[in-house]
Design a protein around this motif. Sequence first.
Motif, PDB file in Angstrom:
ATOM      1  N   ALA A 125      -7.100  -0.331 -12.338  1.00  0.00           N
ATOM      2  CA  ALA A 125      -5.868  -0.654 -13.047  1.00  0.00           C
ATOM      3  C   ALA A 125      -5.002   0.593 -13.128  1.00  0.00           C
ATOM      4  O   ALA A 125      -5.332   1.551 -13.830  1.00  0.00           O
ATOM      5  CB  ALA A 125      -6.160  -1.176 -14.450  1.00  0.00           C
ATOM      6  N   TYR A 126      -3.916   0.590 -12.365  1.00  0.00           N
ATOM      7  CA  TYR A 126      -2.892   1.621 -12.470  1.00  0.00           C
ATOM      8  C   TYR A 126      -1.711   1.014 -13.208  1.00  0.00           C
ATOM      9  O   TYR A 126      -1.164  -0.005 -12.782  1.00  0.00           O
ATOM     10  CB  TYR A 126      -2.452   2.102 -11.088  1.00  0.00           C
ATOM     11  N   ASN A 127      -1.338   1.630 -14.331  1.00  0.00           N
ATOM     12  CA  ASN A 127      -0.221   1.161 -15.139  1.00  0.00           C
ATOM     13  C   ASN A 127       0.751   2.328 -15.315  1.00  0.00           C
ATOM     14  O   ASN A 127       0.572   3.178 -16.183  1.00  0.00           O
ATOM     15  CB  ASN A 127      -0.716   0.691 -16.505  1.00  0.00           C
ATOM     16  N   ILE A 128       1.768   2.373 -14.474  1.00  0.00           N
ATOM     17  CA  ILE A 128       2.725   3.486 -14.466  1.00  0.00           C
ATOM     18  C   ILE A 128       4.031   2.977 -15.063  1.00  0.00           C
ATOM     19  O   ILE A 128       4.649   2.054 -14.530  1.00  0.00           O
ATOM     20  CB  ILE A 128       2.945   4.024 -13.047  1.00  0.00           C
ATOM     21  N   GLU A 179      -8.678  17.470 -14.255  1.00  0.00           N
ATOM     22  CA  GLU A 179      -7.876  17.392 -13.038  1.00  0.00           C
ATOM     23  C   GLU A 179      -8.345  16.293 -12.099  1.00  0.00           C
ATOM     24  O   GLU A 179      -7.529  15.762 -11.319  1.00  0.00           O
ATOM     25  CB  GLU A 179      -7.910  18.738 -12.320  1.00  0.00           C
ATOM     26  N   ALA A 180      -9.614  15.938 -12.150  1.00  0.00           N
ATOM     27  CA  ALA A 180     -10.118  14.886 -11.273  1.00  0.00           C
ATOM     28  C   ALA A 180      -9.403  13.560 -11.531  1.00  0.00           C
ATOM     29  O   ALA A 180      -9.291  12.726 -10.624  1.00  0.00           O
ATOM     30  CB  ALA A 180     -11.623  14.724 -11.464  1.00  0.00           C
ATOM     31  N   TRP A 181      -8.901  13.366 -12.728  1.00  0.00           N
ATOM     32  CA  TRP A 181      -8.123  12.171 -13.054  1.00  0.00           C
ATOM     33  C   TRP A 181      -6.628  12.453 -13.043  1.00  0.00           C
ATOM     34  O   TRP A 181      -5.860  11.728 -12.414  1.00  0.00           O
ATOM     35  CB  TRP A 181      -8.537  11.628 -14.427  1.00  0.00           C
ATOM     36  N   VAL A 182      -6.209  13.496 -13.725  1.00  0.00           N
ATOM     37  CA  VAL A 182      -4.772  13.744 -13.908  1.00  0.00           C
ATOM     38  C   VAL A 182      -4.087  14.062 -12.583  1.00  0.00           C
ATOM     39  O   VAL A 182      -2.950  13.630 -12.338  1.00  0.00           O
ATOM     40  CB  VAL A 182      -4.553  14.883 -14.921  1.00  0.00           C
ATOM     41  N   LEU A 183      -4.763  14.779 -11.696  1.00  0.00           N
ATOM     42  CA  LEU A 183      -4.157  15.146 -10.417  1.00  0.00           C
ATOM     43  C   LEU A 183      -4.149  13.994  -9.409  1.00  0.00           C
ATOM     44  O   LEU A 183      -3.745  14.173  -8.253  1.00  0.00           O
ATOM     45  CB  LEU A 183      -4.847  16.370  -9.814  1.00  0.00           C
ATOM     46  N   ASP A 184      -4.547  12.801  -9.847  1.00  0.00           N
ATOM     47  CA  ASP A 184      -4.338  11.612  -9.020  1.00  0.00           C
ATOM     48  C   ASP A 184      -2.857  11.259  -8.950  1.00  0.00           C
ATOM     49  O   ASP A 184      -2.467  10.373  -8.178  1.00  0.00           O
ATOM     50  CB  ASP A 184      -5.120  10.417  -9.575  1.00  0.00           C
ATOM     51  N   LEU A 236       0.825  -1.204   0.000  1.00  0.00           N
ATOM     52  CA  LEU A 236       0.000   0.000   0.000  1.00  0.00           C
ATOM     53  C   LEU A 236       0.861   1.257   0.000  1.00  0.00           C
ATOM     54  O   LEU A 236       0.486   2.291  -0.573  1.00  0.00           O
ATOM     55  CB  LEU A 236      -0.933  -0.004   1.208  1.00  0.00           C
ATOM     56  N   TYR A 237       2.015   1.165   0.623  1.00  0.00           N
ATOM     57  CA  TYR A 237       2.926   2.307   0.648  1.00  0.00           C
ATOM     58  C   TYR A 237       3.413   2.663  -0.750  1.00  0.00           C
ATOM     59  O   TYR A 237       3.645   3.828  -1.071  1.00  0.00           O
ATOM     60  CB  TYR A 237       4.092   2.003   1.581  1.00  0.00           C
ATOM     61  N   ILE A 238       3.566   1.656  -1.628  1.00  0.00           N
ATOM     62  CA  ILE A 238       3.913   1.950  -3.018  1.00  0.00           C
ATOM     63  C   ILE A 238       2.854   2.866  -3.629  1.00  0.00           C
ATOM     64  O   ILE A 238       3.169   3.843  -4.313  1.00  0.00           O
ATOM     65  CB  ILE A 238       4.042   0.653  -3.844  1.00  0.00           C
ATOM     66  N   GLY A 239       1.578   2.532  -3.390  1.00  0.00           N
ATOM     67  CA  GLY A 239       0.506   3.370  -3.900  1.00  0.00           C
ATOM     68  C   GLY A 239       0.553   4.772  -3.336  1.00  0.00           C
ATOM     69  O   GLY A 239       0.312   5.757  -4.052  1.00  0.00           O
ATOM     70  N   GLU A 240       0.891   4.894  -2.061  1.00  0.00           N
ATOM     71  CA  GLU A 240       0.961   6.213  -1.423  1.00  0.00           C
ATOM     72  C   GLU A 240       2.057   7.069  -2.037  1.00  0.00           C
ATOM     73  O   GLU A 240       1.905   8.283  -2.198  1.00  0.00           O
ATOM     74  CB  GLU A 240       1.179   6.023   0.077  1.00  0.00           C
ATOM     75  N   VAL A 241       3.167   6.436  -2.424  1.00  0.00           N
ATOM     76  CA  VAL A 241       4.280   7.168  -3.025  1.00  0.00           C
ATOM     77  C   VAL A 241       4.016   7.446  -4.503  1.00  0.00           C
ATOM     78  O   VAL A 241       4.305   8.537  -5.001  1.00  0.00           O
ATOM     79  CB  VAL A 241       5.590   6.376  -2.853  1.00  0.00           C
ATOM     80  N   LEU A 265       1.184   7.757  -6.104  1.00  0.00           N
ATOM     81  CA  LEU A 265       0.015   8.593  -6.359  1.00  0.00           C
ATOM     82  C   LEU A 265       0.056   9.849  -5.504  1.00  0.00           C
ATOM     83  O   LEU A 265       0.776   9.909  -4.507  1.00  0.00           O
ATOM     84  CB  LEU A 265      -1.263   7.804  -6.064  1.00  0.00           C
ATOM     85  N   SER A 266      -0.713  10.833  -5.893  1.00  0.00           N
ATOM     86  CA  SER A 266      -0.887  12.019  -5.052  1.00  0.00           C
ATOM     87  C   SER A 266      -1.795  11.664  -3.879  1.00  0.00           C
ATOM     88  O   SER A 266      -2.353  10.555  -3.798  1.00  0.00           O
ATOM     89  CB  SER A 266      -1.521  13.139  -5.873  1.00  0.00           C
ATOM     90  N   ALA A 267      -1.981  12.605  -2.957  1.00  0.00           N
ATOM     91  CA  ALA A 267      -2.916  12.370  -1.850  1.00  0.00           C
ATOM     92  C   ALA A 267      -4.315  12.090  -2.383  1.00  0.00           C
ATOM     93  O   ALA A 267      -5.009  11.184  -1.914  1.00  0.00           O
ATOM     94  CB  ALA A 267      -2.933  13.584  -0.913  1.00  0.00           C
ATOM     95  N   GLN A 268      -4.730  12.867  -3.377  1.00  0.00           N
ATOM     96  CA  GLN A 268      -6.032  12.650  -4.015  1.00  0.00           C
ATOM     97  C   GLN A 268      -6.099  11.264  -4.658  1.00  0.00           C
ATOM     98  O   GLN A 268      -7.090  10.545  -4.525  1.00  0.00           O
ATOM     99  CB  GLN A 268      -6.245  13.728  -5.088  1.00  0.00           C
ATOM    100  N   GLY A 269      -5.041  10.879  -5.351  1.00  0.00           N
ATOM    101  CA  GLY A 269      -5.012   9.587  -6.012  1.00  0.00           C
ATOM    102  C   GLY A 269      -4.978   8.429  -5.034  1.00  0.00           C
ATOM    103  O   GLY A 269      -5.606   7.389  -5.268  1.00  0.00           O
TER     104      GLY A 269
END
Length: 426
Positions: A228-231, A339-344, A161-166, A168-172
């Motif tokens: 699905a997050y694909n970074i 921004e609702a998507w991109v600022l994630d 979960l910490y990977i996701g926190e790093v 993504l933004s707080a919003q994401g």
Amino acid sequence: MFIKTKIVTRASSLGLLALTTLAGCSDDAGSDTDSETSDTDSDSDTTDDEVGTTDGDTDSDTEGSDTDTDTDTDTDGTDTTDTTDTTDTGTGACEDVSDYREAVVCAAQAFYDTLEADQQATVLLDWDDAEAKTTWSNLPGVTRNGITLGDLSDESRAAALYIGEVALSAQGYEDYVGTLAADDYLGEQSGGGMGGLTYSSDTSIVAFIGEPSTTDDWMLQLGQHHMAYNITFTSADTTVTPNHVACEPKSEFEVGGESYSPLLDEGETMFALFDALDGTQLEAAYLDGQSFGDVLLGPVEYQSGSYDAVAFPTGTEREGVLVSALDADQQALVQAAMEAWVLDYPAEISDALMAEYTSADAYADTYVAWAGDAEAPDPDVNGCYVRIDGPAVWIELAVQNGVVIQDETHYHTMFRDKTRDYGGSL
């Protein structure tokens, strides 16, 4: 190679929202969480050995439309609704790493170091495996890459979960943990699952396609039903699409006494845009003769290893109202919807994207469009569909009847970049 890190672990029983609080993220719902922790230090050393790769199963297929009736699953539908308890790895592991890519690699290393050898082999796939890159879906019960949260220890689960926190933004990150919680909520409401399918955050995956590196190409996948997050990190760029997020229900819900509403902002901003169009503009934006049971470009390339199935409208097929023809207030609503998507994603990623997507040249080639049976876009009407179609950005939202919560509609959304999906690696 992975960079070396030092992890501070804190053992406690925490829900998803508690991790959000510890990570310094805010909760739109205003929920409070208390937790007791005790600190112990442990050093994690990297290895210079080449880590083995593993190929994901290919015995599952899907058309990419979420009917939630696919029965290709190895799960037995047992009740796993109490699945969000984790152990916090501590936010100090990578908080001093200022570069975005280095921070994500740091978090990936911290997670990897908590795994057993067989788990490390499961989570790490080969960068050249094109099929693995396209192995993501909106559906429950289909083949995904990597290792599931349910197969992890408390320490490893929190590190995942910490990977996701790093990343993504707080919003994401709120959207990420909220989507995890939504499947736990569906599990509670359905007695664990329906039709042989299990709804649970335990089914969420973490996968690395290519060895996480600050210099070499690799891809981070975080996924489950409705996520699905694909970074993708390449030598030239960092890209964050394709990105699928959906949620049932779309309204606020509670799991473990905490409130979540991961797609509330996305829905509100998108429909606010169309609410601001006058009758003539709404008529011009209408996709006449078209109907949508789901997003147009969901996981259409699932397990193909190819980008060929991703066919954006071109030429005269690109319909709607040009953003450049809207007034300043309406254009501001287009920006807010994007921004609702991109600022994630953190500013290191989102600032450049928003500057490109909202430039005058881009607005002169960006269309807003909608479809459905209602007189105007309506979030409570099945089959309602809205999208933003630019020279690069592609954001779409489809309204579907609930599968488990059958008296309420829910959202499926898709964020793609026509020039950046998969970092151009397919």
